[in-house]
Motif scaffolding. Sequence first.
Motif, PDB file in Angstrom:
ATOM      1  N   GLU A  87       0.806  -1.226   0.000  1.00 51.25           N
ATOM      2  CA  GLU A  87       0.000   0.000   0.000  1.00 51.25           C
ATOM      3  C   GLU A  87       0.833   1.267   0.000  1.00 51.25           C
ATOM      4  N   PHE A  88       2.128   1.180   0.365  1.00 53.84           N
ATOM      5  CA  PHE A  88       2.970   2.374   0.451  1.00 53.84           C
ATOM      6  C   PHE A  88       4.113   2.391  -0.560  1.00 53.84           C
ATOM      7  N   GLY A 133       6.655   0.099  -3.678  1.00 53.96           N
ATOM      8  CA  GLY A 133       6.826  -0.982  -4.626  1.00 53.96           C
ATOM      9  C   GLY A 133       8.291  -1.186  -4.911  1.00 53.96           C
ATOM     10  N   TYR A 134       8.580  -1.900  -5.992  1.00 53.48           N
ATOM     11  CA  TYR A 134       9.957  -2.123  -6.395  1.00 53.48           C
ATOM     12  C   TYR A 134      10.589  -0.788  -6.812  1.00 53.48           C
ATOM     13  N   PRO A 135      11.835  -0.441  -6.411  1.00 57.05           N
ATOM     14  CA  PRO A 135      12.848  -1.305  -5.781  1.00 57.05           C
ATOM     15  C   PRO A 135      12.887  -1.213  -4.247  1.00 57.05           C
ATOM     16  N   GLU A 136      12.081  -0.284  -3.624  1.00 57.43           N
ATOM     17  CA  GLU A 136      12.116  -0.191  -2.154  1.00 57.43           C
ATOM     18  C   GLU A 136      11.711  -1.524  -1.513  1.00 57.43           C
ATOM     19  N   GLU A 137      10.703  -2.159  -2.081  1.00 59.62           N
ATOM     20  CA  GLU A 137      10.282  -3.472  -1.615  1.00 59.62           C
ATOM     21  C   GLU A 137      10.615  -4.470  -2.714  1.00 59.62           C
ATOM     22  N   TRP A 138      11.312  -5.560  -2.369  1.00 63.95           N
ATOM     23  CA  TRP A 138      11.819  -6.461  -3.411  1.00 63.95           C
ATOM     24  C   TRP A 138      11.575  -7.946  -3.138  1.00 63.95           C
ATOM     25  N   PHE A 139      10.852  -8.260  -2.040  1.00 61.54           N
ATOM     26  CA  PHE A 139      10.495  -9.667  -1.805  1.00 61.54           C
ATOM     27  C   PHE A 139       9.052  -9.725  -1.328  1.00 61.54           C
ATOM     28  N   TYR A 176      -4.925  -8.703  17.693  1.00 65.04           N
ATOM     29  CA  TYR A 176      -5.018  -8.790  16.233  1.00 65.04           C
ATOM     30  C   TYR A 176      -6.255  -8.059  15.714  1.00 65.04           C
ATOM     31  N   LEU A 177      -7.379  -8.305  16.362  1.00 65.90           N
ATOM     32  CA  LEU A 177      -8.627  -7.695  15.900  1.00 65.90           C
ATOM     33  C   LEU A 177      -8.636  -6.187  16.093  1.00 65.90           C
ATOM     34  N   ARG A 178      -7.964  -5.706  17.148  1.00 65.68           N
ATOM     35  CA  ARG A 178      -7.975  -4.275  17.435  1.00 65.68           C
ATOM     36  C   ARG A 178      -6.861  -3.508  16.730  1.00 65.68           C
ATOM     37  N   PHE A 179      -5.971  -4.216  16.035  1.00 61.50           N
ATOM     38  CA  PHE A 179      -4.841  -3.514  15.425  1.00 61.50           C
ATOM     39  C   PHE A 179      -5.356  -2.474  14.439  1.00 61.50           C
ATOM     40  N   PRO A 180      -4.948  -1.210  14.601  1.00 61.14           N
ATOM     41  CA  PRO A 180      -5.522  -0.132  13.772  1.00 61.14           C
ATOM     42  C   PRO A 180      -5.116  -0.243  12.310  1.00 61.14           C
ATOM     43  N   SER A 181      -5.988   0.270  11.445  1.00 61.13           N
ATOM     44  CA  SER A 181      -5.746   0.182  10.005  1.00 61.13           C
ATOM     45  C   SER A 181      -4.861   1.305   9.488  1.00 61.13           C
ATOM     46  N   TYR A 182      -4.875   2.456  10.167  1.00 68.89           N
ATOM     47  CA  TYR A 182      -4.076   3.619   9.777  1.00 68.89           C
ATOM     48  C   TYR A 182      -4.361   4.068   8.339  1.00 68.89           C
ATOM     49  N   ASN A 183      -5.585   3.940   7.911  1.00 67.94           N
ATOM     50  CA  ASN A 183      -5.972   4.421   6.571  1.00 67.94           C
ATOM     51  C   ASN A 183      -7.024   5.519   6.705  1.00 67.94           C
ATOM     52  N   TYR A 184      -6.783   6.467   7.597  1.00 75.36           N
ATOM     53  CA  TYR A 184      -7.796   7.448   7.965  1.00 75.36           C
ATOM     54  C   TYR A 184      -7.821   8.610   6.964  1.00 75.36           C
ATOM     55  N   THR A 185      -9.014   9.153   6.769  1.00 81.01           N
ATOM     56  CA  THR A 185      -9.188  10.303   5.874  1.00 81.01           C
ATOM     57  C   THR A 185     -10.070  11.342   6.555  1.00 81.01           C
ATOM     58  N   PRO A 186      -9.824  12.638   6.297  1.00 80.08           N
ATOM     59  CA  PRO A 186     -10.677  13.679   6.884  1.00 80.08           C
ATOM     60  C   PRO A 186     -12.068  13.645   6.272  1.00 80.08           C
ATOM     61  N   GLN A 204       6.714  -1.167  11.819  1.00 84.12           N
ATOM     62  CA  GLN A 204       7.548  -0.214  11.080  1.00 84.12           C
ATOM     63  C   GLN A 204       6.936   0.089   9.724  1.00 84.12           C
ATOM     64  N   HIS A 205       6.363  -0.931   9.102  1.00 87.01           N
ATOM     65  CA  HIS A 205       5.717  -0.723   7.801  1.00 87.01           C
ATOM     66  C   HIS A 205       4.369  -0.022   7.931  1.00 87.01           C
ATOM     67  N   LYS A 206       3.506  -0.554   8.804  1.00 86.86           N
ATOM     68  CA  LYS A 206       2.124  -0.096   8.866  1.00 86.86           C
ATOM     69  C   LYS A 206       1.991   1.260   9.541  1.00 86.86           C
ATOM     70  N   VAL A 207       2.761   1.478  10.613  1.00 86.63           N
ATOM     71  CA  VAL A 207       2.622   2.709  11.385  1.00 86.63           C
ATOM     72  C   VAL A 207       3.578   3.788  10.909  1.00 86.63           C
ATOM     73  N   HIS A 208       4.861   3.397  10.748  1.00 83.27           N
ATOM     74  CA  HIS A 208       5.887   4.390  10.424  1.00 83.27           C
ATOM     75  C   HIS A 208       6.121   4.548   8.932  1.00 83.27           C
ATOM     76  N   HIS A 209       5.557   3.633   8.120  1.00 84.00           N
ATOM     77  CA  HIS A 209       5.695   3.690   6.661  1.00 84.00           C
ATOM     78  C   HIS A 209       7.166   3.688   6.239  1.00 84.00           C
ATOM     79  N   ILE A 210       7.969   2.824   6.860  1.00 84.33           N
ATOM     80  CA  ILE A 210       9.386   2.743   6.554  1.00 84.33           C
ATOM     81  C   ILE A 210       9.582   1.923   5.278  1.00 84.33           C
ATOM     82  N   ALA A 211      10.270   2.498   4.306  1.00 81.20           N
ATOM     83  CA  ALA A 211      10.530   1.792   3.056  1.00 81.20           C
ATOM     84  C   ALA A 211      11.420   0.580   3.320  1.00 81.20           C
ATOM     85  N   GLY A 212      11.057  -0.556   2.744  1.00 75.12           N
ATOM     86  CA  GLY A 212      11.837  -1.771   2.912  1.00 75.12           C
ATOM     87  C   GLY A 212      11.471  -2.603   4.113  1.00 75.12           C
ATOM     88  N   ALA A 213      10.701  -2.037   5.060  1.00 76.65           N
ATOM     89  CA  ALA A 213      10.351  -2.781   6.273  1.00 76.65           C
ATOM     90  C   ALA A 213       9.470  -3.983   5.938  1.00 76.65           C
TER      91      ALA A 213
END
Length: 952
Positions: A50-51, A53-59, A671-681, A187-196
């Motif tokens: 969702e954040f 693609g290649y080459p930041e994410e490669w597997f 697991y069920l309560r883990f936030p989606s972090y896809n919020y919009t105004p 790191q990926h879902k919350v912080h949006h770290i490339a490659g995480a």
Amino acid sequence: MALKDKDGQTVAAFSGKWISISHTLMAYCAFIGALVVGLSLHYQKIVQNEFYGYPEEWFPSVSSTIGDRYPERSVFMLFIALTSGPRLALVGLWYILTRKSNSSLPKFVAGVGIFRTLTCGGWTYVTSTDDHDWHDIFMISYLVSTLPWTLGCIALSSRSPTAIGYRKLFAGSFFATLVPLIYFFIQHKVHHIAGAYTIYSFFEWALVLLDVAFDAVTFSEFQDFEIVVKDNRGISRGTGNKTVSDAILEKEKGKEIGATFSGAFSVFGLLDAVADVYNGFVFWSMLTSLGVCVWYFPLWHMGISGYEVIVMCTISPFILGIKSFRYIVVRHVRVFHLLSLSGLLAFRAERPVPRLFAVGFGLSMSCMAWAATFFAERSQPRRLEARISAFSIGLIASSVAKFAFWTNNPIWPIMHAPNGGWNNTGFGVALVAILISTRSTASAGADIAAPGPITKGYSIFASLGLAGVLFSMHSLLSDSSTMISWVWEGFPIRGPVAVPHGAVTLLAMGLGLTIGLFSPNLSRSWAFYGVGSIGAAVLTTTSHWSGYVGALVIAIYTMAAAPVLITHATRHSPARTFGLGFLVYNFMVLFHVWVVAYAFVPGGHLVRERTDWVMTAMMVLIGAGVFSASAQPSSKNYKGKAVVTAAAGRQRSYYLYILGALELLAIATAYLRFPSYNYTPYHPETKSITAGIWTIHFSLDNDMWSSEYRMRDLIKELEVDVIGLLESDLQRIIMGNRDSTQFLAEDLGMYVDYGPGPNKHTWGSALLSKFPIVNSTHHLLPSPVGELAPAIEATLDCYGELIDVFVFHSGQEEDPEDRRLQSLYLAERMKATPRPAILLSYLVLKPGEGNYNTYVGEQSGMKDIDPSDWDRWCEYILFKGLRRAGYARVSRHTITDTELQVGKFVVGEPENGNDIIPEEQVPPGLRFPDLFKGNGVRGHRYHVFDEPRYYA
């Protein structure tokens, strides 16, 4: 049932090892085959997330590989279907290999194995695209059942040290891999770290390989099996002369975990344990509810109300010092447990005063009943351990319930049906649980001394230790997010968050209790006490992950020490230990309150902001208990009758089953309560921000009901994008160790900064935002005389532009010098930012007078949202660098004592003047909802101006 050999011709025979081999090959082919096909045909598509693609994410991750794309999905489904036959055969052979006449564990493990097979098919053939909810349900069920399957297989392992070693290696690696897996997912879902996500994917694939490898170990055990197909009626043409082995190797019984779970399983024994634990849950539910009910009264009186004396209801065990009365209580403990249920029925009282008295009476009966129960069982160590286990697991059950219900206990007296309460259900189950658990007691031997050597040590030290451990359990462990809020320092996230790490706290509690049950000598040792003291010190003095490590250490130590200290306390008079213990515990509760409420209580300034003193006193009290308990020789060294029996081990297993189920429930909840972090105004088309400020009065409404649901409704209907909440720190005993921001953030879909934690000694400030919080800093403003003034300075990413938001609660009217210094401090912070800014605040001043001119004007660079609004005293919204579009004041009805003020701003447009325009000239996306015009809804309406104001 033993295998029966029948006459007939053997037409086929093969080694049982081929079941294990075929299962392993088919499972690996399913996953690796899909991976090879996916990398060959759709490489860049399956590494895209969702954040990045290649080459930041490669597997690719497992889910993206085996997902909806053809033909990868078909390859996976084909081979996983072929795996199902060997899988069921593997479970069946494992049951045949491990079954015992005197143990029900093999049947339980076999049932779990079949359940895992079915749920695997569920998440395989129902993808998240087909039905996201059912896919998650099957996946969670599969993961949750992995733990009992793994532990059960290890407990039933054969004599082969190689097989046991491999199982422990693969299982340990599997569960250890979960830690970095969760870390990199965050790191990926919350912080949006490339490659995480790529690193996360490697750990995810490792879990798959380890899961299959664990079951592949059966190869070494199944090779001694021979599977034979016979023709008993001569209908085939096959030939052969294979024979079936008639015997199965017996399993070793010497291991402690095997001894605990061996023996005949009794449904009634498990029901007794469940009833005991539920009684413990009821006790902790009432104890944790008392503080929040008492708090309501000084909150509304703004000082000592007199109702605070109800906290002393817990010292009722003092009455057990009267021998004749102790005789009555011990022999009729069921009656007193039933009387305690008035604490659960308290919710039926609409008015706060009778509700408080009902809770106080119920808790006094419960404290007396539990003290009498412990004392009565002291002559029977097996039964005493069961009661202590129930008491301790009851705390974990209460914390799990709060974890599942966003830090509110569903059977509290501040809950009822309109705000999510399960009070009637809780009372009904409690009634049945008491009738079951009290049908057999040790009342006949109540005055028989505890077995073992003569009791040594002073009873006062035992009572002090009891007080310390009770206070630690209540203040730190009665909610899984309390200690997490201690180490929270804002964004970017550098430590644990309430979800999912609350489940880790609960796992630590369960581990500690297990240590306390299996290693009492370790639990009473000075070395372990030293480790616990270091954990308390680290929690008190540090933040982020290092502080949380200290939190986990003190959680483990507290739960491990509880069984030893309670057991030792029963060797003395219940009046001296439990009565005095609860009295000292009450003083610790007051001490714990005084450090933040110093401005409102006599002598409060002597302990102002000294949480370190509270933690030190707590550990000293526990140390006194350890001193007394360590002076008592261990019962294992006594020449009398041994304490540990087969019956004791079987009984202990029931409580461990319940503990395991609670921990699995905590993991599933995380697991069920883990936030989606896809919020919009609410109105991105206008690039607008609707910002609000609200003093929520600790989430208790005027009638002493928890107010999160009503707050949620008003905030949602007003379409607020960013809101500052004041008087929001509830992570103390007197507020119920709650966190309203968790429910509001998850239900409304908002990022949340809890603000300065409870160890910062403020009444709290919090920020909820539809926009990502890029950075936040917590401030404690100058307060030389009065209470500390908290502030949050946060930078939000609003439509690609950085906006600073300040949330601030100033000092009280009685402290003018504090408020002057605070105005200078905050004005400097607002002036320093080069970005557009909004202040959402509680200022305690009149418009145009005194400190108002520090907050508004050149000194701060800020403007008042409506300088003509003369009717304000506390709440103010200021801004700079944004176009102000609207302003409204909305009545709070009975939710709190302060209205909700909201302002609308447009990002990317310059500041405007104070000219007011009619609503007809305002674009629809910048208008306030019509719902609150006129008489409004549910007591909420636009007031003061009787309608919103809009600006040109």
